[in-house]
Scaffold this motif. Sequence first.
Motif, short mmCIF file in Angstrom:
data_model
loop_
_atom_site.label_atom_id
_atom_site.label_comp_id
_atom_site.label_asym_id
_atom_site.label_seq_id
_atom_site.Cartn_x
_atom_site.Cartn_y
_atom_site.Cartn_z
N VAL A 161 0.83 -1.20 0.00
CA VAL A 161 0.00 0.00 0.00
C VAL A 161 0.87 1.25 0.00
CG1 VAL A 161 -1.71 1.33 1.29
CG2 VAL A 161 -1.99 -1.13 1.05
N PHE A 162 1.93 1.27 0.83
CA PHE A 162 2.73 2.50 0.82
C PHE A 162 3.54 2.63 -0.47
CE2 PHE A 162 6.16 0.20 3.39
CZ PHE A 162 7.19 0.36 2.48
N ALA A 206 1.04 4.24 -2.76
CA ALA A 206 0.88 5.67 -2.46
C ALA A 206 2.05 6.47 -3.05
CB ALA A 206 0.78 5.88 -0.96
N VAL A 260 1.64 6.67 -6.86
CA VAL A 260 0.64 7.68 -7.26
C VAL A 260 1.22 9.08 -7.12
CG1 VAL A 260 -1.56 8.72 -6.60
CG2 VAL A 260 -1.36 6.23 -6.78
N LEU A 261 2.00 9.30 -6.07
CA LEU A 261 2.62 10.61 -5.84
C LEU A 261 3.85 10.83 -6.72
CD1 LEU A 261 2.37 10.72 -1.95
CD2 LEU A 261 1.00 12.03 -3.58
N ARG A 270 -3.47 6.05 -12.56
CA ARG A 270 -2.49 6.80 -11.78
C ARG A 270 -2.80 8.29 -11.77
NH1 ARG A 270 4.06 6.71 -12.84
NH2 ARG A 270 4.68 7.76 -10.90
N ARG A 310 -4.16 10.50 -8.64
CA ARG A 310 -3.38 11.66 -8.20
C ARG A 310 -4.24 12.91 -8.17
NH1 ARG A 310 1.77 13.38 -7.52
NH2 ARG A 310 2.29 15.47 -8.24
N MET A 328 -6.54 12.73 -5.17
CA MET A 328 -5.82 13.04 -3.94
C MET A 328 -5.57 14.54 -3.81
SD MET A 328 -3.06 9.91 -3.63
CE MET A 328 -2.31 10.64 -2.19
N GLN A 357 5.07 13.84 5.85
CA GLN A 357 4.57 13.06 4.72
C GLN A 357 4.77 11.57 4.96
OE1 GLN A 357 6.50 13.01 0.65
NE2 GLN A 357 4.67 14.20 0.16
N ILE A 367 1.59 8.95 5.09
CA ILE A 367 1.47 7.84 4.13
C ILE A 367 1.40 6.50 4.85
CG2 ILE A 367 2.66 6.60 2.29
CD1 ILE A 367 3.62 9.27 1.23
N LEU A 422 -1.93 6.19 6.39
CA LEU A 422 -2.90 5.89 5.34
C LEU A 422 -2.86 4.41 4.98
CD1 LEU A 422 -4.88 6.74 3.04
CD2 LEU A 422 -2.86 7.20 1.64
N ALA A 423 -1.66 3.84 4.90
CA ALA A 423 -1.52 2.42 4.57
C ALA A 423 -2.22 1.55 5.61
CB ALA A 423 -0.04 2.05 4.46
#
Length: 432
Positions: free
Chosen positions: A183-184, A187, A190-191, A260, A264, A267, A350, A354, A357-358
Amino acid sequence: MVQARCATDHKVFLALVVCGFFLALAARTWGGYPNCASDEHNWVFISGEVARGVDWPISGPLHFGWVQMIASTSGLAHERAMAMVGVFSVPILLLVMGYAYHLLGVSRPGSVLLMLCSSTYFLAPLLESRPQQWGQVLVLLGVTLGWRAINGLGAWWPYVLVLVITAGVHILSFAILVACSLVFWGALYVLQKSTLPELLRLAPCLLAGLVIFWLPGGPYASMLDDISHHHWHGLQRWSAPAVALGLVVGSLVFGLMLMRQHVRRLMNAALASLDRRPAAILPALGLSALAMLVLQALMLPAQAWSPYRGSILLFGLSQSGNLFFFGLLACGLIAARKFYLQGCDQVLIQTHIILLLAMGVIAVAALLFSFWTLHTNWMLRVLSYGTLFMAPLAAMGLSQIKNRSVKWTLLLLMMTISLVSVVRPPAIFNCG
């Protein structure tokens, strides 16, 4: 001044490590811990079954084997050996946590540990001698090392080593470590802070941890059979880990490759809304989390409520430490947003967001899976792991309380309430 504060905090942390050992010893010696039915009691029962030759499904073969070895070499009963492992593990695990937080860039691990001690979601798995006691901290360390490796801040081999050890220590902890790593990475992808080649480096590491599950007649053979026949119907013993990992990785990569830019933009839109209306968005997120906890509570079996003697007041009081912890987490998120917009500690903030979030994604998945599994407390288990990632932000929230007397009084009160709630003395709780 900053160096002096850090040095003081490290001394506080070491003092807390020593206190943790004596606290664990006192909880068992004078508090009679564990008083109520627990996983530790279940492991004592399992040891008796294994001694009689029963091929019992073991979810933590390395931890179980370690306790068996200590029992056989010392002549102690398995119950006493397990209690001894539980007590002596506490200071070791606290030191490992301090090292993991140091790698994550946390400058004051003592404050983080104090914050954690206000929550039963941390104290219960820390004190209870079972595979998750070690698995939970190994997940923190493994995620930290994986994060550093993907971001080019460290080597890959320590991450692989922790993955392999975690796979042997506890099957659930390994699953959470793998899921959090994926998951991370997603993330970061995507970033646009990670790439598909990084996933190609991550995948062999995860496969190395899966080797123990593929061994013919290996330590997880009975466990995987039990999962396929009693927990997740229809999964074959050999294919379950590979199929699960393959589906997760494949879905993640395919979905991110297709969407993607859309993800993004979504988000960015969410962050923009948070910047414009933080007073509305943050309470909405809090209410969503509360709704999930209520749904999880409704799914629990009746025996989960028996220790509270049918008293809503006793249940509410026993959860006050957790409410305090989550309230300060919300304050910490608000403070982190302010610091981030000011350009302070942006990389550190950050990182924590993240990773948080994961764990949130995994908690939601665990709640959904509970509808189709034998046991229904999976989100609460994930929440115990998640507290380790919430704690730095909760400690940031604690630092916003400027009145030192109020801060320390509240913290010590909540730590005491949570400790009593975990020990569950029979004079207060129903452990019959």
